[in-house]
Design an enzyme around this catalytic site. Sequence first.
Site, PDB file in Angstrom:
ATOM      1  N   THR A  28      47.871  64.240  80.430  1.00  0.00           N
ATOM      2  CA  THR A  28      47.085  63.548  81.438  1.00  0.00           C
ATOM      3  C   THR A  28      47.769  63.666  82.796  1.00  0.00           C
ATOM      4  O   THR A  28      48.990  63.787  82.876  1.00  0.00           O
ATOM      5  CB  THR A  28      46.924  62.060  81.100  1.00  0.00           C
ATOM      6  N   GLU A  56      41.789  62.847  76.744  1.00  0.00           N
ATOM      7  CA  GLU A  56      41.884  62.350  75.371  1.00  0.00           C
ATOM      8  C   GLU A  56      40.669  62.691  74.516  1.00  0.00           C
ATOM      9  O   GLU A  56      40.699  62.485  73.292  1.00  0.00           O
ATOM     10  CB  GLU A  56      42.060  60.819  75.385  1.00  0.00           C
ATOM     11  N   TRP A  86      33.054  40.125  89.547  1.00  0.00           N
ATOM     12  CA  TRP A  86      33.451  41.518  89.598  1.00  0.00           C
ATOM     13  C   TRP A  86      32.611  42.292  90.612  1.00  0.00           C
ATOM     14  O   TRP A  86      31.403  42.111  90.689  1.00  0.00           O
ATOM     15  CB  TRP A  86      33.314  42.174  88.238  1.00  0.00           C
TER      16      TRP A  86
END
Length: 539
Positions: free
Chosen positions: A182, A327, A440
């Site tokens: 990554t 991944e 949020w």
Amino acid sequence: MMQAPLVLTSFFKRAESYFARKSIISRTSPHKIHRLTYGQWAKRTRRLADALTKLGMTRGTKVGSFAWNQHRHLEAYFAVPCSGAILHMVNIRLSEEHLIYIINHAEDEILMVDVDLLPIIENIAPKLETVKHYIIMTDEPALPKTTLQNVLSYEDILATADEEFQFPEDIDEEAPAGMCYTSATTGNPKGVVYSHRGLVLHSIMLSMSDSMGIAERDVVMPIVPMFHANAWGLPFASVNVGATQVLPGPQFTSALIMDLIEQEKVTLTAGVPTIWIGALQEQEKKERDISSLRAICCGGSASPTRLIRTFEEKYGIPYIVVYGMTETTPIVALSNYMSWMEDWPIEKRIEARAMQGMTMAGIESSIINEAGEVPWDGETMGELRLKGPWISNEYYRDERTADAYRDGWLYTGDIAVRTADGFIKITDRTKDLIKSGGEWISSVDLENALMTHDAVLEAAVIAMPHAKWQERPLACVVLKEGQSVTEPELLAFLENQFAKWWVPDAVVFLEEIPKTSVGKFLKAKLRDNVAEIYPKSLV
């Protein structure tokens, strides 16, 4: 049923047998383009496998590639795993510190290096603990002067190798075939190992009509790097079906991309949004015939709806947003239109296209929060988790595995909603969500809106500390060349689209937004950069 293993060797043999006449167009330098057939490529790939075996490559040996998208890299994509070894595609854009870490952590024994990248490896070679041989990939007959030890020429070792080399017949489908790391924003990169079985199933999925639909008649140009997440699987899938491949090579430009599309009649191409923003600007400066394109695939970060709409309406080219991670091999979802969307208004269709789309057959997805599985209402946020045959189940020799892999799921760290149509829409990363007054705010939605403004080239929205509200959004904007807009004008532009408490408290105009090695906004670095302007708070 016969117990036939799913291994990459079957792809190689199929291309060698059925598609020997098909072409690979490979740009290895600004002035050099190679044109070879799959038949020639297959012989060279067998030679490479033989040469590497003579250098000591055996089952499980890690062979690193430090290279651009070109034919020699494609040869390594098959020569190494079909021999039972593991190809480690090293991300050439990582820092020297991270390059040293991942090459040592993977324990690469052989490192194949594109000649123009040689100085980077020379700088770090004294700290590489496991590399025994360096193979330089160059078009020149003589090797350049170098400080490296145990250096060989790629073409020289192929010249004396056996083009009849036979790959082993007993490779287990669960055996590791490749690995990538990554591009970490914090800490060291994490290694992901790909099995033969996972790569084969992922490639077959890419050939499904409701996916990318890669077929023999396609001319595929992966702009997404072959050193990152398997170039989204395009090289493997293209070999399997015999698609013509156009490999753009080193230091390409927007002009080169558009020229190659026109000259080689590319039908399918893939890259991150910054690639297509630049390509569209180039097309508007100098128009090319890009009518051969049947689709542009884009991922890595959110695509501005204006960009999508321009390609789809002005040029008639479907712009498919794809979603995946290192991944996940990487593709798990695409934003293809469903049949019931055909009669939708263009605005609603483009809104759907900008999402990450529907999870592909073979992959199970779930979005959960503290209350459990979120409803399919397009509003309730949760963390996206995934499972399936091409989803990794651990990080390579890394204790951080427990943070991401739990109860048979990969927890992606992406915050998402799911629409009534089943489309996934990423609203943020868990670490980038803005929590203001207990509510949020999605930085991605704000960024997408800002990038629809005529004057805005790029926009990133980050959370900054606030004495009263805990956090408030700050907009960081790069303007298009020759364009101007004021902070009040941009904020007013957003006020027409969002609730007042979502609108950023300020706008910072920048020359550029820092990005990761694969073109994603590097928000951690961005927060550090603007900390001098707002050292403590927005108030």
